[in-house]
Write an enzyme that holds these catalytic residues in place. Structure first.
Site, short mmCIF file in Angstrom:
data_model
loop_
_atom_site.label_atom_id
_atom_site.label_comp_id
_atom_site.label_asym_id
_atom_site.label_seq_id
_atom_site.Cartn_x
_atom_site.Cartn_y
_atom_site.Cartn_z
N GLY A 100 0.82 -1.21 0.00
CA GLY A 100 0.00 0.00 0.00
C GLY A 100 0.85 1.26 0.00
O GLY A 100 2.09 1.20 0.05
N CYS B 297 -3.01 10.98 10.74
CA CYS B 297 -2.05 11.80 9.97
C CYS B 297 -2.28 13.30 10.15
O CYS B 297 -1.31 14.07 10.24
CB CYS B 297 -2.10 11.41 8.49
SG CYS B 297 -3.75 11.11 7.87
N GLY C 230 -4.04 10.14 1.68
CA GLY C 230 -4.49 9.73 3.01
C GLY C 230 -5.54 8.63 2.92
O GLY C 230 -5.79 7.91 3.89
N LYS D 145 -11.23 12.46 16.05
CA LYS D 145 -9.85 11.98 16.28
C LYS D 145 -8.95 13.17 16.61
O LYS D 145 -8.07 13.08 17.47
CB LYS D 145 -9.29 11.32 15.00
CG LYS D 145 -9.79 9.92 14.73
CD LYS D 145 -9.22 9.44 13.38
CE LYS D 145 -10.04 8.29 12.84
NZ LYS D 145 -9.66 7.96 11.44
N ARG E 189 -11.42 17.16 2.53
CA ARG E 189 -10.56 16.49 1.53
C ARG E 189 -10.38 17.41 0.34
O ARG E 189 -11.36 17.99 -0.14
CB ARG E 189 -11.22 15.18 1.08
CG ARG E 189 -10.35 14.32 0.19
CD ARG E 189 -9.26 13.59 0.92
NE ARG E 189 -9.79 12.62 1.87
CZ ARG E 189 -9.06 12.00 2.79
NH1 ARG E 189 -7.76 12.26 2.90
NH2 ARG E 189 -9.60 11.13 3.62
N HIS F 65 -0.87 17.06 3.99
CA HIS F 65 -2.06 17.52 4.73
C HIS F 65 -1.76 18.89 5.34
O HIS F 65 -0.77 19.06 6.08
CB HIS F 65 -2.36 16.58 5.89
CG HIS F 65 -3.02 15.29 5.50
ND1 HIS F 65 -3.34 14.94 4.21
CD2 HIS F 65 -3.47 14.26 6.27
CE1 HIS F 65 -3.94 13.76 4.20
NE2 HIS F 65 -4.01 13.32 5.44
N ASN G 50 1.72 13.60 4.63
CA ASN G 50 0.86 12.67 5.38
C ASN G 50 1.35 11.24 5.31
O ASN G 50 1.04 10.43 6.19
CB ASN G 50 -0.58 12.75 4.87
CG ASN G 50 -0.69 12.62 3.38
OD1 ASN G 50 -0.18 13.48 2.64
ND2 ASN G 50 -1.31 11.56 2.91
P1 A2P Z 1 -3.06 -5.61 -1.18
O1 A2P Z 1 -2.22 -4.70 -2.04
O2 A2P Z 1 -2.69 -7.03 -1.31
O3 A2P Z 1 -4.53 -5.33 -1.31
P2 A2P Z 1 -3.68 1.30 0.68
O4 A2P Z 1 -4.10 1.93 1.97
O5 A2P Z 1 -2.63 2.08 -0.06
O6 A2P Z 1 -4.85 0.96 -0.19
O7 A2P Z 1 -2.98 -0.09 1.07
C1 A2P Z 1 -3.61 -1.04 1.89
C2 A2P Z 1 -2.63 -2.16 2.23
O8 A2P Z 1 -3.33 -3.10 3.06
C3 A2P Z 1 -2.15 -2.95 1.01
O9 A2P Z 1 -0.85 -3.41 1.23
C4 A2P Z 1 -3.13 -4.10 0.98
O10 A2P Z 1 -2.65 -5.25 0.35
C5 A2P Z 1 -3.28 -4.38 2.45
N1 A2P Z 1 -4.51 -5.13 2.69
C6 A2P Z 1 -5.77 -4.80 2.34
N2 A2P Z 1 -6.63 -5.78 2.68
C7 A2P Z 1 -5.88 -6.75 3.27
C8 A2P Z 1 -6.19 -8.04 3.83
N3 A2P Z 1 -7.41 -8.51 3.87
N4 A2P Z 1 -5.16 -8.75 4.34
C9 A2P Z 1 -3.90 -8.28 4.31
N5 A2P Z 1 -3.56 -7.08 3.78
C10 A2P Z 1 -4.54 -6.33 3.27
#
Ligand code: A2P
Length: 337
Positions: free
Chosen positions: A13, A129, A160, A222, A244, A251, A320
């Site tokens: 992510g 954040c 964010g 928060k 937003r 931010h 952020n």
């Molecule tokens: P994945 O890329 O495999 O979906 P962001 O906030 O930028 O969208 O990133 C969210 C992060 O959380 C990503 O790495 C995403 O992995 C991970 N994630 C989302 N859902 C799950 C889940 N069910 N189990 C493990 N990691 C998750």
């Protein structure tokens, strides 16, 4: 000091990737690096300075042997998996809101309340954040003069909301730019989106999160609750509106502050500049583009309040993904070693 076994949960992510680059930049003593995400990403290989690492499926990963786990995969995953990581000896630094207001969980902004990290029972929370970037400017003033009350309005970037927020802004921007009629007379056709209820391109959305029966959103509360906990000042009063804006990263917060005693702008400049991780810009107004990619939070437009009571209006802006999330998480990890 022996090198540590570090896990990044949510490694694919926006914040997870920033965590990886910040560990690299800061030469963190990583012995073993484990990267975890959803089953969708499992098997993906990520090149790092510690070698190529294969992404593991969090739901079946074995947390044994991990010293520090940086979680940024959403509150649901934190609630489900963080306690199990802590049970087998890892210290979890959690970027979600899942545990922030739990009395047993310290809520730490490195540079503001480092001492709180030592009291952890296996989980440390990384603050919201917006709260975190804003407090980098506010905390030095509070320490000197005792913050009584603040009124804050945030200008929050789409990163964010994660990678999907950035994708939605960019897709809608391309669509609306191609719409001649919309550009001429402002009659936007709603391009639709999955992340935001209304168009974010060429627009601002003055509602982030879910509103309670009084009309305040979780994001706004928060700001109040986390400020009180981080500054260990439960009597602080705070009003907030979270907005937003179509900015990718950075931010901003416009905040009016009143203290136990009057604070002159010159004193505020000195206090903020003496604090770590934050700097006042006097010659130029700091914007999100200035803050993006930098570690320091930037403060500008320091003015006395118009009511003549010795309060201050200030503008703060910080990355952020860095101080607002990944950098602070890594700084907390540094406090632990
Ligand atoms: P994945 O890329 O495999 O979906 P962001 O906030 O930028 O969208 O990133 C969210 C992060 O959380 C990503 O790495 C995403 O992995 C991970 N994630 C989302 N859902 C799950 C889940 N069910 N189990 C493990 N990691 C998750």
């Amino acid at each position: 000091m022996p090198d540590k076994s570090i896990a990044i949960v949510g490694a694919t992510g926006a914040v997870g990737r920033a965590m990886l680059s910040i560990l690299t930049e800061r030469d963190f003593p990583v012995g073993e690096l484990r990267l975890m995400a959803s089953a969708r990403s499992a098997g993906q290989k990520i090149e790092t300075v510690w070698g190529e690492v294969e992404v593991e499926d969090l739901s079946i990963a074995d947390p044994s042997g991990i010293d520090i786990a940086l979680f940024s995969a959403g509150g649901g995953r934190s609630r489900e998996y963080a306690p199990a990581f802590a049970d087998v000896g890892a210290v979890v630094i959690d970027n979600s809101s899942a545990f922030r207001m739990d009395d047993r969980v310290p809520l730490v902004v490195a540079g503001i309340n480092d001492h709180a990290a030592a009291t952890n029972e296996g989980i440390i929370a990384n603050p919201n954040c917006t709260t975190m970037t804003m407090l980098m400017g506010v905390a030095p003033l509070h320490r000197a003069a005792g913050l009584k009350r603040m009124v804050a309005s945030s200008y929050q970037a789409v990163s964010g909301s994660g990678k999907t927020g950035v994708d939605e802004l960019s897709r809608q921007t391309r669509l609306l730019q191609a719409d001649e009629a919309a550009l001429n007379d402002g009659t936007w056709v709603d391009p639709g989106g999955d992340v935001y209820a209304r168009p974010i391109a060429f627009n601002v959305l003055p509602l982030i999160g879910t509103a309670d029966p009084h009309g305040y959103t979780d994001e706004e509360l928060k700001l109040l609750n986390e400020t009180r906990k981080i500054l260990e000042a439960p009597a602080i009063e705070a009003e907030s509106t979270c907005v937003r804006v179509p900015v990718v990263t950075g931010h901003g917060t416009s905040v009016a502050l009143w203290f136990e005693r009057p604070v002159a702008p010159e004193e505020a400049v000195r206090l903020i500049n003496e604090a770590p991780g934050v700097q006042v810009w006097l010659d130029k107004v700091p914007t999100p583009l200035d803050a993006a990619g930098t570690d320091d939070v930037l403060v500008g437009r320091i003015r006395p309040t118009l009511d003549g009571t010795g309060g201050l209006n200030i503008w703060t802006v910080g990355d952020n993904l860095r101080k607002g999330a990944a950098l602070n998480a890594v700084q907390i990890a540094e406090l632990l070693i």
